[in-house]
Design a protein around this motif. Structure first.
Motif, PDB file in Angstrom:
ATOM      1  N   GLU A 139       0.843  -1.195   0.000  1.00  0.00           N
ATOM      2  CA  GLU A 139       0.000   0.000   0.000  1.00  0.00           C
ATOM      3  C   GLU A 139       0.879   1.246   0.000  1.00  0.00           C
ATOM      4  N   ASN A 140       1.951   1.224   0.786  1.00  0.00           N
ATOM      5  CA  ASN A 140       2.851   2.372   0.862  1.00  0.00           C
ATOM      6  C   ASN A 140       3.512   2.644  -0.486  1.00  0.00           C
ATOM      7  N   TRP A 141       3.918   1.596  -1.192  1.00  0.00           N
ATOM      8  CA  TRP A 141       4.513   1.765  -2.520  1.00  0.00           C
ATOM      9  C   TRP A 141       3.527   2.475  -3.435  1.00  0.00           C
ATOM     10  N   ALA A 142       2.252   2.062  -3.381  1.00  0.00           N
ATOM     11  CA  ALA A 142       1.231   2.682  -4.229  1.00  0.00           C
ATOM     12  C   ALA A 142       1.073   4.161  -3.884  1.00  0.00           C
ATOM     13  N   ARG A 143       1.073   4.478  -2.581  1.00  0.00           N
ATOM     14  CA  ARG A 143       0.947   5.871  -2.138  1.00  0.00           C
ATOM     15  C   ARG A 143       2.107   6.722  -2.651  1.00  0.00           C
ATOM     16  N   VAL A 144       3.317   6.237  -2.460  1.00  0.00           N
ATOM     17  CA  VAL A 144       4.515   6.985  -2.858  1.00  0.00           C
ATOM     18  C   VAL A 144       4.559   7.146  -4.378  1.00  0.00           C
ATOM     19  N   THR A 145       4.248   6.079  -5.095  1.00  0.00           N
ATOM     20  CA  THR A 145       4.252   6.126  -6.560  1.00  0.00           C
ATOM     21  C   THR A 145       3.226   7.138  -7.061  1.00  0.00           C
ATOM     22  N   TYR A 146       2.046   7.135  -6.463  1.00  0.00           N
ATOM     23  CA  TYR A 146       0.997   8.080  -6.835  1.00  0.00           C
ATOM     24  C   TYR A 146       1.446   9.517  -6.551  1.00  0.00           C
ATOM     25  N   TYR A 147       1.980   9.751  -5.365  1.00  0.00           N
ATOM     26  CA  TYR A 147       2.415  11.089  -4.988  1.00  0.00           C
ATOM     27  C   TYR A 147       3.478  11.606  -5.960  1.00  0.00           C
ATOM     28  N   ARG A 148       4.457  10.768  -6.276  1.00  0.00           N
ATOM     29  CA  ARG A 148       5.524  11.188  -7.193  1.00  0.00           C
ATOM     30  C   ARG A 148       4.970  11.464  -8.589  1.00  0.00           C
ATOM     31  N   GLY A 149       4.050  10.631  -9.041  1.00  0.00           N
ATOM     32  CA  GLY A 149       3.435  10.849 -10.343  1.00  0.00           C
ATOM     33  C   GLY A 149       2.641  12.142 -10.376  1.00  0.00           C
ATOM     34  N   ARG A 150       1.894  12.401  -9.306  1.00  0.00           N
ATOM     35  CA  ARG A 150       1.100  13.619  -9.214  1.00  0.00           C
ATOM     36  C   ARG A 150       2.002  14.845  -9.232  1.00  0.00           C
ATOM     37  N   GLU A 151       3.098  14.784  -8.491  1.00  0.00           N
ATOM     38  CA  GLU A 151       4.028  15.919  -8.460  1.00  0.00           C
ATOM     39  C   GLU A 151       4.659  16.136  -9.833  1.00  0.00           C
ATOM     40  N   LYS A 152       4.984  15.065 -10.522  1.00  0.00           N
ATOM     41  CA  LYS A 152       5.571  15.193 -11.861  1.00  0.00           C
ATOM     42  C   LYS A 152       4.557  15.815 -12.826  1.00  0.00           C
ATOM     43  N   LEU A 153       3.292  15.407 -12.725  1.00  0.00           N
ATOM     44  CA  LEU A 153       2.257  15.995 -13.576  1.00  0.00           C
ATOM     45  C   LEU A 153       2.076  17.481 -13.293  1.00  0.00           C
ATOM     46  N   LYS A 154       2.084  17.846 -12.025  1.00  0.00           N
ATOM     47  CA  LYS A 154       1.954  19.267 -11.665  1.00  0.00           C
ATOM     48  C   LYS A 154       3.097  20.067 -12.270  1.00  0.00           C
ATOM     49  N   LYS A 155       4.297  19.526 -12.166  1.00  0.00           N
ATOM     50  CA  LYS A 155       5.479  20.204 -12.710  1.00  0.00           C
ATOM     51  C   LYS A 155       5.361  20.354 -14.227  1.00  0.00           C
ATOM     52  N   GLU A 156       4.946  19.301 -14.900  1.00  0.00           N
ATOM     53  CA  GLU A 156       4.777  19.338 -16.356  1.00  0.00           C
ATOM     54  C   GLU A 156       3.737  20.382 -16.760  1.00  0.00           C
ATOM     55  N   MET A 157       2.638  20.427 -16.008  1.00  0.00           N
ATOM     56  CA  MET A 157       1.572  21.374 -16.327  1.00  0.00           C
ATOM     57  C   MET A 157       2.035  22.813 -16.123  1.00  0.00           C
ATOM     58  N   LYS A 158       2.818  23.052 -15.074  1.00  0.00           N
ATOM     59  CA  LYS A 158       3.329  24.402 -14.828  1.00  0.00           C
ATOM     60  C   LYS A 158       4.300  24.821 -15.920  1.00  0.00           C
ATOM     61  N   GLU A 159       5.111  23.881 -16.388  1.00  0.00           N
ATOM     62  CA  GLU A 159       6.061  24.198 -17.459  1.00  0.00           C
ATOM     63  C   GLU A 159       5.322  24.534 -18.745  1.00  0.00           C
ATOM     64  N   ASP A 160       4.200  23.866 -18.991  1.00  0.00           N
ATOM     65  CA  ASP A 160       3.411  24.147 -20.187  1.00  0.00           C
ATOM     66  C   ASP A 160       2.776  25.529 -20.147  1.00  0.00           C
ATOM     67  N   GLU A 161       2.495  26.020 -18.942  1.00  0.00           N
ATOM     68  CA  GLU A 161       1.877  27.336 -18.794  1.00  0.00           C
ATOM     69  C   GLU A 161       2.838  28.450 -19.201  1.00  0.00           C
TER      70      GLU A 161
END
Length: 162
Positions: A139-161
């Motif tokens: 469960e912890n692996w899933a949480r960490v993987t999700y969090y890292r993916g979400r942060e990467k998406l946020k970063k990508e979206m900000k760069e696109d702006e």
């Protein structure tokens, strides 16, 4: 062991949502859900009870989807994408329908496991425990993987702006 009718009634929605999170196609998900339960009936003697029935079924669904994709390669979507609302998190944007295509396209650059965790969490609305079970991790692996993916998406979206 429960009857297959009861198993279907209790778990078909979970299997369908899991497949929908991976395919983003209602009719294909319905078709693959039916195939999943057909395969489950054929292999019921191999279910050893070491995991939840839903986990076993999602494992079958994953294999059914792999087989389908191997037999039916698809062209990459080349349509233009919507611009997501920068005030929403990636998951809020997907759930609200605002910029769904843009988010989905961004998710394609994530590593396979991360992308699958994101799909299962956002579209499949599965718990981290369920995601960990389906992907044979904690469960912890899933949480960490999700969090890292979400942060990467946020970063990508900000760069696109910019």
């Amino acid at each position: 062991m429960q009857s297959m009718d009861k198993i279907y009634q209790e778990h078909s929605e979970t299997v369908y949502r899991y497949l929908l999170s991976l395919t983003r196609d209602d009719s294909l998900s319905e078709e693959l859900t039916q195939e999943t339960f057909y395969q489950a009936v054929r292999s019921i003697n191999r279910y050893d009870g070491k995991c939840k029935v839903s986990t076993w079924l999602c494992g079958i669904a994953k294999n059914v989807l792999r087989t389908y994709r191997r037999k039916n390669p698809v062209m990459e979507d080349t349509e233009g994408c919507l611009v997501p609302d920068p005030n929403l998190s990636p998951e809020e944007s997907v759930l609200s329908g605002d910029g769904e295509m843009a988010i989905m396209k961004k998710m394609q650059v994530l590593p396979g496991d991360t992308r699958e965790v994101m799909y299962l969490r956002i579209l499949g609305e599965l718990s981290f425990r369920q995601i960990g079970e389906i992907l044979n991790h904690t469960e912890n692996w899933a949480r960490v993987t999700y969090y890292r993916g979400r942060e990467k998406l946020k970063k990508e979206m900000k760069e696109d702006e910019r």
